[in-house]
Scaffold this motif. Structure first.
Motif, short mmCIF file in Angstrom:
data_model
loop_
_atom_site.label_atom_id
_atom_site.label_comp_id
_atom_site.label_asym_id
_atom_site.label_seq_id
_atom_site.Cartn_x
_atom_site.Cartn_y
_atom_site.Cartn_z
N ALA A 118 0.82 -1.16 0.02
CA ALA A 118 0.03 0.09 -0.19
C ALA A 118 1.06 1.33 -0.08
CB ALA A 118 -0.91 -0.08 1.15
N TYR A 160 1.90 2.73 -3.47
CA TYR A 160 0.99 3.36 -4.49
C TYR A 160 0.53 4.76 -3.58
CZ TYR A 160 0.91 -1.14 -6.55
OH TYR A 160 1.58 -2.00 -7.05
N ASP A 161 0.39 4.76 -2.20
CA ASP A 161 0.23 5.89 -1.52
C ASP A 161 1.11 6.94 -1.76
OD1 ASP A 161 -2.26 5.12 -0.71
OD2 ASP A 161 -1.47 4.32 1.41
N ASP A 171 -3.46 6.17 -5.41
CA ASP A 171 -2.90 5.71 -4.21
C ASP A 171 -3.86 4.37 -4.13
OD1 ASP A 171 -5.81 7.50 -4.67
OD2 ASP A 171 -6.26 6.34 -2.79
N TYR A 172 -3.22 3.62 -2.87
CA TYR A 172 -3.55 2.28 -2.77
C TYR A 172 -5.37 2.19 -2.75
CZ TYR A 172 -4.18 -2.28 -0.62
OH TYR A 172 -4.26 -3.67 -0.59
N ARG A 192 -13.26 4.10 -4.96
CA ARG A 192 -11.97 3.68 -4.13
C ARG A 192 -12.36 2.69 -2.85
NH1 ARG A 192 -10.32 7.45 -0.91
NH2 ARG A 192 -8.11 7.21 -1.08
N THR A 215 -7.26 -0.72 3.92
CA THR A 215 -6.10 -0.55 3.56
C THR A 215 -5.23 -1.70 3.90
OG1 THR A 215 -3.98 0.87 3.65
CG2 THR A 215 -5.27 0.65 5.70
#
Length: 509
Positions: free
Chosen positions: A55, A58-59, A70-71, A492, A496
């Motif tokens: 994660a 991508y964040d 982002d994740y 989204r 997470t």
């Protein structure tokens, strides 16, 4: 046949034949840089491991200004692409084109390696792409019913009957065509003749981290002075094209196995023949998977939370081959280990050899270019040794064969590493997305400075993820399809991932 990927890489029949340029930091060594030269690209010759990164990768892209990467935003695209053996859930898809399957753990190797990891403070993890990224366990593979499931199998096969799809094999793209600053098509060579494919909408480049920047430069997109030296007219002065190449540096170790339960047994010619029949008839047996003992994502190099090293343990020698008494000797019962540095400092580059599209690009890897990377390589070797010094792992091996007990000091390890270091064959970032005026692509994969042109492959990745790169490349393609069609992004995810796992009962050592 999944086990056949060793042979595919060695023989080079389905490979572009690329090699890196000699560099002083790696003793001037040159070795193959495998890239698939067939439908499905490198997904048709790779080791089939399904690994997304973590994660935080991508964040980090989003924090650098790349909105929508982002994740929580990319996880839905990972899910959409796959049918995972676990079924649909928070982290996995249940009805996507790409088949992702488990592999039965080989004993006693799996239990021994996991126990060794536990002794060093790492938990067992049954899903590296799930709630927790770190620990020891078995990876997933892109295999279906005992056979490789490449991107061509997963995505192209079902689309072959579409009237708006034409597949040209035996064809090499030579340049992108432009009308002013707008991409209008592609020129390609086939059967000794040049052909043109005109685009009503956009041109999408998906040649991978080596060939996508090569094609852009051949087409006049790159550093202006360099293009002019090769007699190529400048369409867009983009100095970042081909720069910032990243890959995972990999060091290795080898041990003599204690006992005869390794994959070497299956390679005896008579057993191999029976296994081949079993695979052909039922898609099962030792040839339907990989001789992997266990994998780990661990924190070795720093005090951060997220893994910085990937460790792969296999109960087979990298030099293994079919054998039979009085015909050919086997490599012997061995355990091989590879450790990959997941966030390297060094950067390489892709540059032109000439303006001739038939000339392969120059590939400079940039391995061991910084003191931080040299220290990381030593520490990875030492971590492998700590792992196999545990009581559980020492029951599996009888001696260290490589690098060997004589290599102990920094200088001794450095010499071995310079002579043997390779990469995980995970090249990325040579046409990287970046916010503002930097990089090559914007956050919608559009090439800066021109119109009607996108790049959708691993070259677009801003920073190499902490894992294998086939799954991220497919995720990028999934997201690109929505961008190209002007669709709203998938909603989204509301979850997470943690560095260790859901219960965080074990912390990193």
């Amino acid at each position: 046949m999944p086990i056949g990927w060793f042979s595919l890489v060695r023989q080079g029949r389905f490979d572009w034949g690329l090699r890196n340029e000699p560099e002083e930091a790696t003793d001037g060594r040159v070795w193959p840089q495998p890239r698939g030269k067939l439908l499905g690209g490198t997904s048709s010759i790779n080791g089939m491991m399904y690994s997304r990164g973590v994660a935080a990768d991508y964040d980090g892209w989003a924090a650098a200004g790349l909105a929508g990467w982002d994740y929580a935003s990319v996880l839905p695209y990972f899910r959409r692409s796959e049918t995972n053996w676990r079924g649909a859930g928070d982290y996995h898809g249940g009805d996507g084109p790409l088949r992702v399957e488990r592999q039965r753990a080989a004993q006693p190797f799996y239990d021994g390696i996991v126990a060794a990891g536990r002794a060093l403070g790492y938990r067992e993890n049954d899903d590296f792409n799930g709630a927790g990224a770190g620990g020891f366990g078995m990876p997933d593979f892109t295999v279906h019913r005992g056979r490789r499931h490449s991107s061509a199998d997963a995505f192209l096969a079902a689309a072959r009957s579409r009237p708006n799809l034409v597949v040209q094999t035996g064809a090499t793209a030579t340049r992108i065509l432009f009308d002013g600053d707008r991409a209008t098509g592609v020129e390609y060579a086939r059967d000794g003749q040049l052909h043109r494919a005109e685009a009503d909408g956009e041109v999408i480049v998906a040649g991978g981290a080596y060939h996508s920047p090569h094609l852009l430069m051949l087409s006049g997109i790159g550093e202006a002075a360099m293009l002019q030296r090769h007699g190529i007219g400048v369409v867009a002065d983009l100095p970042a094209v081909g720069q910032d190449l990243q890959d995972h540096p990999m060091v290795g170790a080898g041990y003599a196995a204690r006992g005869t339960a390794t994959f070497e047994r299956a390679l005896r010619l008579d057993r191999l023949a029976l296994a081949a029949v079993d695979w052909a008839l039922r898609g099962r047996g030792p040839l339907a998977g990989q001789p992997m003992s266990a994998q780990a994502f661990v924190n070795v190099l720093g005090d951060g939370d997220w893994p910085d090293v990937q460790v792969q343990v296999s109960h087979v020698s990298m030099m293994a081959q079919p054998w039979f008494p009085l015909w050919r000797k086997g490599a012997g019962h061995q355990i091989g280990v590879g450790a990959l540095q997941l966030q390297p400092e060094g950067r390489g580059e892709i540059t032109l050899r000439s303006a001739d599209p038939a000339d392969a690009p120059r590939v400079r890897l940039g391995l061991l270019a910084t003191e931080g990377d040299r220290r990381a390589a030593r520490e990875m070797v030492r971590f492998i040794r700590r792992l196999f010094a545990t009581a559980a792992a020492s029951e599996l091996v009888s001696a260290e064969l490589f690098p060997g007990p004589a290599a102990q000091s920094d200088a001794e390890l450095d010499a071995v590493i310079r002579a043997t270091i390779m990469t995980g064959s995970h090249p990325t970032s040579s046409c990287a997305m970046a916010a503002g005026n930097g990089g090559v692509l914007d956050a919608e994969l559009r090439v800066k400075g021109v119109r009607g042109l996108r790049v959708a492959d691993a070259s677009a990745i801003p920073r190499v993820p902490r894992g294998n790169t086939n799954a991220p490349a497919i995720m990028i393609a999934e997201k690109a399809s929505d961008l190209i069609l002007g669709r709203a992004p998938l909603p989204r995810a509301a979850i997470t991932q943690t560095p260790i796992g859901g219960d965080r009962s074990k912390e990193f050592a």
